[in-house]
Structures are given as structure tokens and as C-alpha cells.
Design a protein around this motif. Structure first.
Motif, mmCIF file in Angstrom:
data_model
loop_
_atom_site.group_PDB
_atom_site.id
_atom_site.type_symbol
_atom_site.label_atom_id
_atom_site.label_comp_id
_atom_site.label_asym_id
_atom_site.label_seq_id
_atom_site.Cartn_x
_atom_site.Cartn_y
_atom_site.Cartn_z
ATOM 1 N N VAL A 174 -2.208 102.507 -25.056
ATOM 2 C CA VAL A 174 -1.721 101.710 -26.190
ATOM 3 C C VAL A 174 -1.043 100.436 -25.684
ATOM 4 O O VAL A 174 -1.260 99.339 -26.213
ATOM 5 C CB VAL A 174 -0.745 102.529 -27.059
ATOM 6 C CG1 VAL A 174 -0.075 101.631 -28.099
ATOM 7 C CG2 VAL A 174 -1.470 103.667 -27.755
ATOM 8 N N ILE A 175 -0.230 100.565 -24.643
ATOM 9 C CA ILE A 175 0.491 99.410 -24.117
ATOM 10 C C ILE A 175 -0.465 98.420 -23.455
ATOM 11 O O ILE A 175 -0.387 97.208 -23.684
ATOM 12 C CB ILE A 175 1.583 99.858 -23.130
ATOM 13 C CG1 ILE A 175 2.650 100.675 -23.865
ATOM 14 C CG2 ILE A 175 2.224 98.653 -22.446
ATOM 15 C CD1 ILE A 175 3.750 101.225 -22.965
ATOM 16 N N THR A 176 -1.385 98.917 -22.640
ATOM 17 C CA THR A 176 -2.317 98.001 -21.969
ATOM 18 C C THR A 176 -3.202 97.277 -22.987
ATOM 19 O O THR A 176 -3.475 96.089 -22.854
ATOM 20 C CB THR A 176 -3.184 98.745 -20.944
ATOM 21 O OG1 THR A 176 -3.902 99.804 -21.582
ATOM 22 C CG2 THR A 176 -2.328 99.320 -19.831
ATOM 23 N N ASN A 177 -3.630 97.993 -24.016
ATOM 24 C CA ASN A 177 -4.479 97.366 -25.035
ATOM 25 C C ASN A 177 -3.717 96.309 -25.829
ATOM 26 O O ASN A 177 -4.209 95.205 -26.062
ATOM 27 C CB ASN A 177 -5.048 98.418 -25.983
ATOM 28 C CG ASN A 177 -6.098 99.293 -25.327
ATOM 29 O OD1 ASN A 177 -6.723 98.907 -24.341
ATOM 30 N ND2 ASN A 177 -6.283 100.495 -25.852
ATOM 31 N N MET A 178 -2.499 96.655 -26.247
ATOM 32 C CA MET A 178 -1.727 95.730 -27.072
ATOM 33 C C MET A 178 -1.288 94.485 -26.291
ATOM 34 O O MET A 178 -1.271 93.380 -26.832
ATOM 35 C CB MET A 178 -0.509 96.434 -27.672
ATOM 36 C CG MET A 178 -0.849 97.413 -28.783
ATOM 37 S SD MET A 178 0.642 98.170 -29.502
ATOM 38 C CE MET A 178 -0.081 99.116 -30.852
ATOM 39 N N THR A 179 -0.912 94.671 -25.034
ATOM 40 C CA THR A 179 -0.416 93.522 -24.267
ATOM 41 C C THR A 179 -1.530 92.616 -23.767
ATOM 42 O O THR A 179 -1.261 91.509 -23.314
ATOM 43 C CB THR A 179 0.428 93.978 -23.057
ATOM 44 O OG1 THR A 179 -0.389 94.741 -22.157
ATOM 45 C CG2 THR A 179 1.627 94.800 -23.504
ATOM 46 N N THR A 180 -2.773 93.074 -23.864
ATOM 47 C CA THR A 180 -3.892 92.236 -23.425
ATOM 48 C C THR A 180 -4.741 91.735 -24.584
ATOM 49 O O THR A 180 -5.837 91.217 -24.378
ATOM 50 C CB THR A 180 -4.773 92.991 -22.410
ATOM 51 O OG1 THR A 180 -5.175 94.250 -22.965
ATOM 52 C CG2 THR A 180 -4.006 93.245 -21.120
ATOM 53 N N ASP A 181 -4.240 91.896 -25.808
ATOM 54 C CA ASP A 181 -4.853 91.231 -26.971
ATOM 55 C C ASP A 181 -4.379 89.783 -26.988
ATOM 56 O O ASP A 181 -3.171 89.521 -26.943
ATOM 57 C CB ASP A 181 -4.414 91.905 -28.279
ATOM 58 C CG ASP A 181 -5.299 93.067 -28.657
ATOM 59 O OD1 ASP A 181 -6.407 93.175 -28.096
ATOM 60 O OD2 ASP A 181 -4.892 93.879 -29.498
ATOM 61 N N SER A 182 -5.300 88.853 -27.058
ATOM 62 C CA SER A 182 -4.894 87.447 -27.106
ATOM 63 C C SER A 182 -4.343 87.088 -28.480
ATOM 64 O O SER A 182 -3.474 86.216 -28.605
ATOM 65 C CB SER A 182 -6.075 86.531 -26.761
ATOM 66 O OG SER A 182 -7.155 86.745 -27.661
ATOM 67 N N LYS A 183 -4.825 87.783 -29.522
ATOM 68 C CA LYS A 183 -4.305 87.559 -30.874
ATOM 69 C C LYS A 183 -4.715 88.727 -31.744
ATOM 70 O O LYS A 183 -5.618 89.501 -31.402
ATOM 71 C CB LYS A 183 -4.840 86.245 -31.457
ATOM 72 C CG LYS A 183 -6.349 86.182 -31.574
ATOM 73 C CD LYS A 183 -6.804 84.833 -32.098
ATOM 74 C CE LYS A 183 -8.333 84.752 -32.172
ATOM 75 N NZ LYS A 183 -8.787 83.443 -32.683
ATOM 76 N N ASN A 184 -4.044 88.867 -32.886
ATOM 77 C CA ASN A 184 -4.381 89.946 -33.804
ATOM 78 C C ASN A 184 -3.866 89.608 -35.191
ATOM 79 O O ASN A 184 -2.926 88.815 -35.345
ATOM 80 C CB ASN A 184 -3.769 91.266 -33.339
ATOM 81 C CG ASN A 184 -4.599 92.467 -33.765
ATOM 82 O OD1 ASN A 184 -5.355 92.405 -34.739
ATOM 83 N ND2 ASN A 184 -4.468 93.573 -33.043
ATOM 84 N N LEU A 185 -4.492 90.214 -36.193
ATOM 85 C CA LEU A 185 -4.051 90.042 -37.575
ATOM 86 C C LEU A 185 -3.191 91.234 -37.962
ATOM 87 O O LEU A 185 -3.591 92.388 -37.802
ATOM 88 C CB LEU A 185 -5.248 89.936 -38.517
ATOM 89 C CG LEU A 185 -6.122 88.686 -38.367
ATOM 90 C CD1 LEU A 185 -7.363 88.797 -39.258
ATOM 91 C CD2 LEU A 185 -5.339 87.435 -38.732
ATOM 92 N N ILE A 186 -1.992 90.957 -38.470
ATOM 93 C CA ILE A 186 -1.062 91.994 -38.886
ATOM 94 C C ILE A 186 -0.822 91.854 -40.386
ATOM 95 O O ILE A 186 -0.591 90.752 -40.885
ATOM 96 C CB ILE A 186 0.287 91.871 -38.148
ATOM 97 C CG1 ILE A 186 0.061 91.874 -36.632
ATOM 98 C CG2 ILE A 186 1.224 92.995 -38.564
ATOM 99 C CD1 ILE A 186 -0.469 93.152 -36.066
ATOM 100 N N ASN A 187 -0.889 92.992 -41.092
ATOM 101 C CA ASN A 187 -0.667 92.975 -42.535
ATOM 102 C C ASN A 187 0.830 92.892 -42.816
ATOM 103 O O ASN A 187 1.587 93.817 -42.526
ATOM 104 C CB ASN A 187 -1.263 94.239 -43.177
ATOM 105 C CG ASN A 187 -1.258 94.170 -44.685
ATOM 106 O OD1 ASN A 187 -0.203 94.088 -45.310
ATOM 107 N ND2 ASN A 187 -2.437 94.216 -45.293
ATOM 108 N N ILE A 188 1.242 91.766 -43.384
ATOM 109 C CA ILE A 188 2.641 91.549 -43.745
ATOM 110 C C ILE A 188 2.721 91.369 -45.262
ATOM 111 O O ILE A 188 2.254 90.374 -45.805
ATOM 112 C CB ILE A 188 3.230 90.296 -43.054
ATOM 113 C CG1 ILE A 188 3.038 90.376 -41.534
ATOM 114 C CG2 ILE A 188 4.694 90.122 -43.425
ATOM 115 C CD1 ILE A 188 3.875 91.416 -40.844
ATOM 116 N N ASN A 189 3.266 92.357 -45.938
ATOM 117 C CA ASN A 189 3.401 92.302 -47.398
ATOM 118 C C ASN A 189 2.087 91.982 -48.093
ATOM 119 O O ASN A 189 2.017 91.160 -49.007
ATOM 120 C CB ASN A 189 4.468 91.265 -47.788
ATOM 121 C CG ASN A 189 5.863 91.669 -47.361
ATOM 122 O OD1 ASN A 189 6.155 92.853 -47.233
ATOM 123 N ND2 ASN A 189 6.724 90.684 -47.134
ATOM 124 N N GLY A 190 1.026 92.647 -47.628
ATOM 125 C CA GLY A 190 -0.281 92.496 -48.254
ATOM 126 C C GLY A 190 -1.052 91.269 -47.817
ATOM 127 O O GLY A 190 -2.142 91.015 -48.332
#
Length: 323
Positions: A174-190
């Protein structure tokens, strides 16, 4: 006897040494498969570690095996009132623990890290106790972590201890995958909000990165932990207290070029002709958990002998993302 030992050390350094200019005040680069020290500068100096702290925060949270799909509400108490750092995560937002962890690791968001500690079993006190146990279990004898973000200058460690933290962190997919994502979309209040990695080298051409975490405060300077592969070799680097982001990046480039065996390092911009340099010896002893002997190293910038503190062997086996 001492003269003979001194001559032997100098010969081993001159035979295979490679002068590498660095802007970071503390540097340690270790070969993952063997634990051999490739480059070292002030690796035992205890200094603030800024957001490198968040790797420890992530490990402790994952060890607790909390529900990663549980929604966490970002609370006003999560807001940084110490450094007044900015955040794009609004108070009141409901975000899954998985996404909160990604915000803390990839974008180094302080509200996210604070929320992870606040919602830890036993609250912040339970979190601190778990961190203390983890530090002890990893043998990080020169490390103190008092809070989850790294904003406090009392979160302190050494490059040597942080290599151990990197080794442990790299075992969490989980840590290696998350720290090596260059960007990601996060759902914030829909609404889908794009967040980017604070390490500009992640996703950059020519870089094969298996773990990444940046850090910055005025006390800690610019910091970086990375697992990289260069010329088929795997290594972990820890860079602490660089004066600027550009210096940190140039240091990382120098490390990669050194590992790849290139003989023309990128030069670090320097204010004077006495910018710090150090040499990497090919005959350094590996870090061993049961070492009973002291090593000898040549101190950067002088010819004095220095006794190396006993260290535990570190073997890093990063789990890399599938390409």
C-alpha cells in the motif's frame, strides 16, 4: 600500527573513491540487496525529519488493520495551528481512510496525517504509543517521533535510522503504491479533486522509483527518501537538509548517476568554493545487526580517522508496482 592503518584506509579510498558534490547536509545510500553503504555523509547526525515522519504514520495505521473504507471526517482539530501550513482538504469533508492515507503519503497533506492519528485506536495517545513501539521494533535508536505530520522539529532522526524506516516501509505494498503515484483523483464532498505527488521525480522519464517521500520544514530543510533502480542495481537513498528543492533533485540525480557508474556528476550550485563534498568508498563494511567491531571511515573534508558506530544490517527489498 596507526600509521599503517591510516595508510591502508587512504589507499582503499583513493583506489575506488568517487568525489560526489552534495547540497544535502546528511546523505546515506545503501545497496538494497546487500546492505552495503555506497555513499555516506553525516549519516549519524540527529536532525529534524519533517514529513518523512508520514512513512512511520502510514506503517502504524496499516499495522492497526483499521477499516480502510471507513469514512473519516476531517475535524477542525486536524488543522495545523503550529506552522499554519496550507491544505486543500476542507474541514468537514468525509473521506475514506484509504484516501486520507494516500493524501498523507502522496501529497504530504498534514490534515490527513493528523486525522489518521486522531482516529487511531486509543486516539492520539494510542497512536504515539504505537509509534514508540514501532521505532523500538525497527531498532531506530536515534529516532524520536512525537506527532504524525512532521511539522514539529522534535520529530528527529538520523539518515542511518531512516534507511531502516525505508526498508520497513517498502514491505507494505500500500505504501509503495501510494508513494509512487504521480497523481490521483480523490473524492472530496462528491467532487473528484486531483492531487499530485510532492516528489517531481515520480513518473519522470528515466526514473524507476519503488518508494518515495519528501519532507520540508524550515528546521529540517528539504528532505527525501527514495528506493530507486539504476543500471539494474537497487538502492535506497536518504537526503536530509538540502537548502532548496533544486538542490535536493540534483543530489538525487548525482546518486543515480553514481549508482549507474557514470563518471561526470551533475554539479551542485554553490555559494562558495568550499561547498561540502564527500567520497564514497567501495570497500565500506556492510551494516550488520550483530557487529562487534568498529569500522574506520575518512571524514568528509579532512584526513582524520573517525570511529563508525555499530549498526544493524539493513536489507531493503522494495515491492515495486507492476508497470
Amino acid at each position: 600500527m596507526l600509521k599503517k592503518l591510516f595508510a591502508t584506509v587512504l589507499m582503499s579510498f583513493s583506489a575506488a573513491a568517487f568525489a560526489v558534490p552534495f547540497g544535502s547536509q546528511s546523505v546515506l545510500v545503501v545497496e538494497d540487496d546487500t546492505g552495503k553503504i555506497l555513499l555516506e555523509k553525516n549519516a549519524d547526525r540527529v536532525v529534524p525529519i519533517a514529513s518523512l515522519t508520514k512513512l512511520m504514520t502510514a506503517m502504524v495505521v496499516l499495522d492497526a488493520k483499521q477499516d480502510m473504507d471507513e469514512l473519516i471526517e476531517i475535524d477542525r482539530s486536524d488543522v495545523d495551528t503550529f506552522k499554519h501550513s496550507s491544505s486543500r482538504v476542507p474541514v468537514g469533508a468525509l473521506i475514506s481512510r484509504r484516501d486520507v492515507l494516500q493524501l498523507a503519503l502522496m501529497s504530504s497533506d498534514n490534515r490527513a496525517a493528523a486525522a489518521l492519528a486522531r482516529t487511531f485506536p486509543g486516539g492520539t495517545d494510542g497512536f504515539k504509543a504505537a509509534v514508540k513501539r514501532k521505532i523500538s521494533a525497527l531498532g531506530m535508536t536515534q529516532t524520536v517521533i512525537e506527532e504524525p505530520t512532521g511539522l514539529s522539529p522534535r520529530n528527529r532522526s538520523t539518515a542511518g535510522d531512516l534507511v531502516k524506516m525505508a526498508a520497513a516501509s517498502s514491505k507494505y505494498a500500500v505504501i509503495t503504491n501510494m508513494t509512487t503515484d504521480s497523481k490521483n483523483l480523490i473524492n472530496i464532498n462528491g467532487r473528484e479533486v486531483e492531487y499530485r505527488n510532492t516528489n517531481r521525480l515520480v513518473g519522470a522519464k528515466g526514473w524507476d522509483i519503488g518508494l518515495s517521500k519528501t519532507g520540508y520544514t524550515s528546521e529540517a530543510g528539504r528532505c527525501l527518501i527514495m528506493n530507486i533502480t539504476a543500471a539494474g542495481k537497487n538502492a535506497t537513498m536518504v537526503l536530509l537538509n538540502a537548502g532548496a528543492s533544486s538542490a535536493r533533485i540534483l543530489d538525487a540525480l548525482n546518486v543515480r548517476r553514481f549508482i549507474a557508474g557514470e563518471q561526470a556528476p551533475v554539479r551542485v550550485a554553490k555559494a562558495s568554493n568550499r561547498a561540502p563534498r564527500f567520497k564514497a568508498a567501495s570497500k565500506r563494511g556492510s551494516i550488520k545487526a550483530s557487529a562487534n567491531r568498529a569500522g574506520i571511515k575518512a571524514s568528509a573534508g579532512n584526513a582524520k580517522l573517525k570511529t563508525v558506530k555499530k549498526r544493524g544490517k539493513v536489507k531493503v527489498t522494495p515491492k515495486r508496482r507492476k508497470k
